[in-house]
Design an enzyme around this catalytic site. Structure first.
Site, PDB file in Angstrom:
ATOM      1  N   GLU A  76      -3.646   2.831   6.381  1.00  0.00           N
ATOM      2  CA  GLU A  76      -4.038   1.927   3.936  1.00  0.00           C
ATOM      3  C   GLU A  76      -5.146   1.188   4.669  1.00  0.00           C
ATOM      4  O   GLU A  76      -5.081   1.593   2.940  1.00  0.00           O
ATOM      5  CB  GLU A  76      -3.192   0.327   4.424  1.00  0.00           C
TER       6      GLU A  76
ATOM      7  N   SER B  20      -3.775  -5.194   7.188  1.00  0.00           N
ATOM      8  CA  SER B  20      -3.367  -4.272   7.298  1.00  0.00           C
ATOM      9  C   SER B  20      -3.844  -3.202   8.407  1.00  0.00           C
ATOM     10  O   SER B  20      -4.435  -2.392   6.984  1.00  0.00           O
ATOM     11  CB  SER B  20      -2.330  -3.314   6.991  1.00  0.00           C
TER      12      SER B  20
ATOM     13  N   ARG C  64       1.132   0.219  -1.530  1.00  0.00           N
ATOM     14  CA  ARG C  64      -0.149  -0.061  -1.456  1.00  0.00           C
ATOM     15  C   ARG C  64      -0.528   1.695  -1.764  1.00  0.00           C
ATOM     16  O   ARG C  64      -1.743   2.130  -1.201  1.00  0.00           O
ATOM     17  CB  ARG C  64      -0.127   0.020   0.266  1.00  0.00           C
TER      18      ARG C  64
HETATM   19  N1  EPU Z   1       6.193  -7.257  13.889  1.00  0.00           N
HETATM   20  C1  EPU Z   1       6.219  -7.493  15.070  1.00  0.00           C
HETATM   21  N2  EPU Z   1       5.363  -7.074  15.700  1.00  0.00           N
HETATM   22  C2  EPU Z   1       3.748  -8.092  15.395  1.00  0.00           C
HETATM   23  C3  EPU Z   1       4.011  -7.771  13.765  1.00  0.00           C
HETATM   24  C4  EPU Z   1       4.960  -7.481  13.440  1.00  0.00           C
HETATM   25  O1  EPU Z   1       7.334  -7.311  15.312  1.00  0.00           O
HETATM   26  O2  EPU Z   1       2.805  -7.789  15.940  1.00  0.00           O
HETATM   27  C5  EPU Z   1       7.376  -7.136  12.744  1.00  0.00           C
HETATM   28  C6  EPU Z   1       8.062  -8.525  13.042  1.00  0.00           C
HETATM   29  O3  EPU Z   1       9.944  -8.375  13.183  1.00  0.00           O
HETATM   30  C7  EPU Z   1       8.159  -8.887  11.968  1.00  0.00           C
HETATM   31  C8  EPU Z   1       7.875  -8.114  10.520  1.00  0.00           C
HETATM   32  O4  EPU Z   1       7.248  -6.846  11.584  1.00  0.00           O
HETATM   33  O5  EPU Z   1       8.892  -9.697  10.584  1.00  0.00           O
HETATM   34  C9  EPU Z   1       7.095  -7.794   9.121  1.00  0.00           C
HETATM   35  O6  EPU Z   1       6.343  -8.763  10.008  1.00  0.00           O
HETATM   36  P1  EPU Z   1       5.173  -9.170   9.059  1.00  0.00           P
HETATM   37  O7  EPU Z   1       6.238  -9.761   7.984  1.00  0.00           O
HETATM   38  O8  EPU Z   1       4.214 -10.075   9.316  1.00  0.00           O
HETATM   39  O9  EPU Z   1       5.134  -7.921   7.922  1.00  0.00           O
HETATM   40  P2  EPU Z   1       4.034  -6.675   7.617  1.00  0.00           P
HETATM   41  O10 EPU Z   1       5.285  -6.211   7.440  1.00  0.00           O
HETATM   42  O11 EPU Z   1       3.724  -5.827   9.172  1.00  0.00           O
HETATM   43  C10 EPU Z   1       3.213  -6.220   5.810  1.00  0.00           C
HETATM   44  C11 EPU Z   1       2.025  -6.117   4.733  1.00  0.00           C
HETATM   45  C12 EPU Z   1       0.991  -7.571   5.036  1.00  0.00           C
HETATM   46  C13 EPU Z   1       1.680  -8.426   3.853  1.00  0.00           C
HETATM   47  C14 EPU Z   1       3.233  -8.976   4.319  1.00  0.00           C
HETATM   48  C15 EPU Z   1       3.592  -9.877   4.518  1.00  0.00           C
HETATM   49  C16 EPU Z   1       1.773  -4.047   4.818  1.00  0.00           C
HETATM   50  C17 EPU Z   1       1.578  -2.856   5.028  1.00  0.00           C
HETATM   51  N3  EPU Z   1       1.851  -5.286   5.557  1.00  0.00           N
HETATM   52  O12 EPU Z   1       3.398  -6.589   6.943  1.00  0.00           O
HETATM   53  O13 EPU Z   1      -0.160  -7.019   3.655  1.00  0.00           O
HETATM   54  O14 EPU Z   1       0.462 -10.131   3.995  1.00  0.00           O
HETATM   55  O15 EPU Z   1       3.927  -7.731   4.815  1.00  0.00           O
HETATM   56  O16 EPU Z   1       4.171  -8.993   2.467  1.00  0.00           O
HETATM   57  O17 EPU Z   1       2.851  -3.667   3.655  1.00  0.00           O
HETATM   58  C18 EPU Z   1      -2.293  -5.989   3.787  1.00  0.00           C
HETATM   59  O18 EPU Z   1      -1.974  -5.332   3.217  1.00  0.00           O
HETATM   60  O19 EPU Z   1      -3.783  -5.912   4.650  1.00  0.00           O
HETATM   61  C19 EPU Z   1      -1.549  -7.513   4.559  1.00  0.00           C
HETATM   62  C20 EPU Z   1      -0.912  -7.892   5.279  1.00  0.00           C
END
Ligand code: EPU
Length: 343
Positions: free
Chosen positions: A331, A235, A161
């Site tokens: 971000e 995010s 990012r």
């Molecule tokens: N999780 C929780 N609680 C929550 C949310 C997430 O426990 O409320 C944990 C879960 O264990 C889940 C893990 O976090 O398995 C990862 O969650 P998720 O797959 O939703 O992905 P993320 O790491 O929260 C990132 C990107 C997103 C992207 C997704 C999918 C960043 C900052 N965000 O989110 O990007 O869509 O992976 O690849 O890296 C964005 O940049 O705006 C964005 C939405």
């Protein structure tokens, strides 16, 4: 091209925040951009899809909305095509165009809000793919001089990012065209758990790039709030990385801590998990809130002010530091009153 005084930005930022530009114009070509931006008018903001900004106040000076359009195949051979897209093209419109032409590489990046010109700035990423994986080159207009400059992948210095446009080159360029190298021999990226599971649920055994896109759209729609319905900028924070020693210490107290290895030997902790553990998921203060299904997304339920969202973000930051000793960096770009910064 018309310059309008005191222009409302509510419809031009996906948080749906009420703020005004002192002066505003839309540009559809490099020539219009040059006419609007030269000589440099002092305070100048380039607006893309408005999907990664938090407006905390009215913006002084000029806001230019980049509407430079056009998508075409710049060159191609038997294996791949270099696709050129104007900075003002909607990102998902480009993804749909590539799927229609059966060119692979963008399917995991389906339905990301925002514009093509903004995509390199934060090296957009989702479901195991980042923009840098398909990036070839970009053209940018240097705001101080009016010169056109090309950046290759190396000079963009892409990170998680992150890019040179969030650092040394911040605020210095308007990205007018992006060139991506897309493949005619598809290599599917299904390792992100949710994608395989969703394809199985869709009864698809031998997926195409179009199927992967459908799966990604399904996952995003089920987890992430639609900005048309509830204002948000995806995010709000980046996922932090910590050293192994800190992870081992934290696991003694929090054995269920979700963690992923990174190529550099550090560990990535999902910020959404940290925020949920700190008790913020689903909390609402007036119209500012932490989303019910994805704690990493801060939302405007209607009439929140940017300052209220920023205040919530700061309180979340403080409580995650107090509980885990981990600092969350935003971000989202924070625009507004001079001096409003978030570490
Ligand atoms: N999780 C929780 N609680 C929550 C949310 C997430 O426990 O409320 C944990 C879960 O264990 C889940 C893990 O976090 O398995 C990862 O969650 P998720 O797959 O939703 O992905 P993320 O790491 O929260 C990132 C990107 C997103 C992207 C997704 C999918 C960043 C900052 N965000 O989110 O990007 O869509 O992976 O690849 O890296 C964005 O940049 O705006 C964005 C939405």
């Amino acid at each position: 091209m018309q310059i309008i005084q005191h222009y409302p930005l509510k419809r031009l930022n996906t948080f749906g925040l009420n703020a005004f530009a002192e002066r505003f114009c839309e540009v559809k070509s490099v020539e219009e951009l040059a006419a609007a931006a030269l000589p440099p008018p002092g305070s100048l903001h380039i607006l893309g899809g408005g999907s990664n900004i938090l407006l905390t106040a009215d913006l002084p000076g000029l806001v230019i909305k980049n509407n430079i359009g056009g998508i075409n195949i710049f060159e191609e051979d038997d294996d791949s095509a270099i696709v050129a897209a104007g900075g003002g093209v909607g990102w998902h419109e480009l993804v749909l165009w590539s799927l229609h032409k059966n060119l692979g590489g963008l399917e995991n990046l389906s339905l990301i809000p925002g514009s093509v010109g903004a995509a390199p700035i934060q090296n957009i990423g989702a479901y195991g793919v980042e923009l840098k994986d398909v990036f070839h080159q970009l053209d940018a207009f240097e705001l101080a001089t009016g010169n056109m400059v090309s950046f290759d992948a190396q000079s963009c210095r892409f990170g998680y990012r992150d890019s040179v446009f969030k650092n040394e080159c911040s605020g210095k360029y308007c990205i007018t065209k992006v060139f991506l190298k897309l493949s005619k021999h598809h290599q599917l990226r299904l390792e992100y758990g949710d994608i395989r599971r969703t394809l199985e649920e869709m009864n698809i055994a031998d997926p195409t790039i179009q199927d992967v896109s459908k799966a990604v759209i399904h996952i995003r729609q089920s987890k992430l709030p639609d900005p048309e319905a509830i204002g948000n900028a995806g995010s709000f924070f980046k996922n932090p990385e910590i050293m192994e020693g800190q992870l081992l210490d934290l696991q003694k107290k929090f054995p269920g801590m979700v963690h992923y290895p990174t190529p550099t030997g550090t560990w990535k902790i999902p910020a959404g998990w940290l925020i949920e553990q700190a008790g913020w998921k689903g909390k609402r203060f007036g119209d500012a809130g932490c989303h019910t299904r994805q704690a990493l997304v801060l939302v405007n339920y209607g009439n929140a002010r940017g300052a209220e969202i920023l205040d919530l973000a700061r309180r979340i930051q403080e409580s995650v530091v107090a509980m885990f000793g981990i600092h969350l960096s935003p971000e989202v770009n924070i625009w507004g009153t001079e001096g409003v910064k978030m570490p």
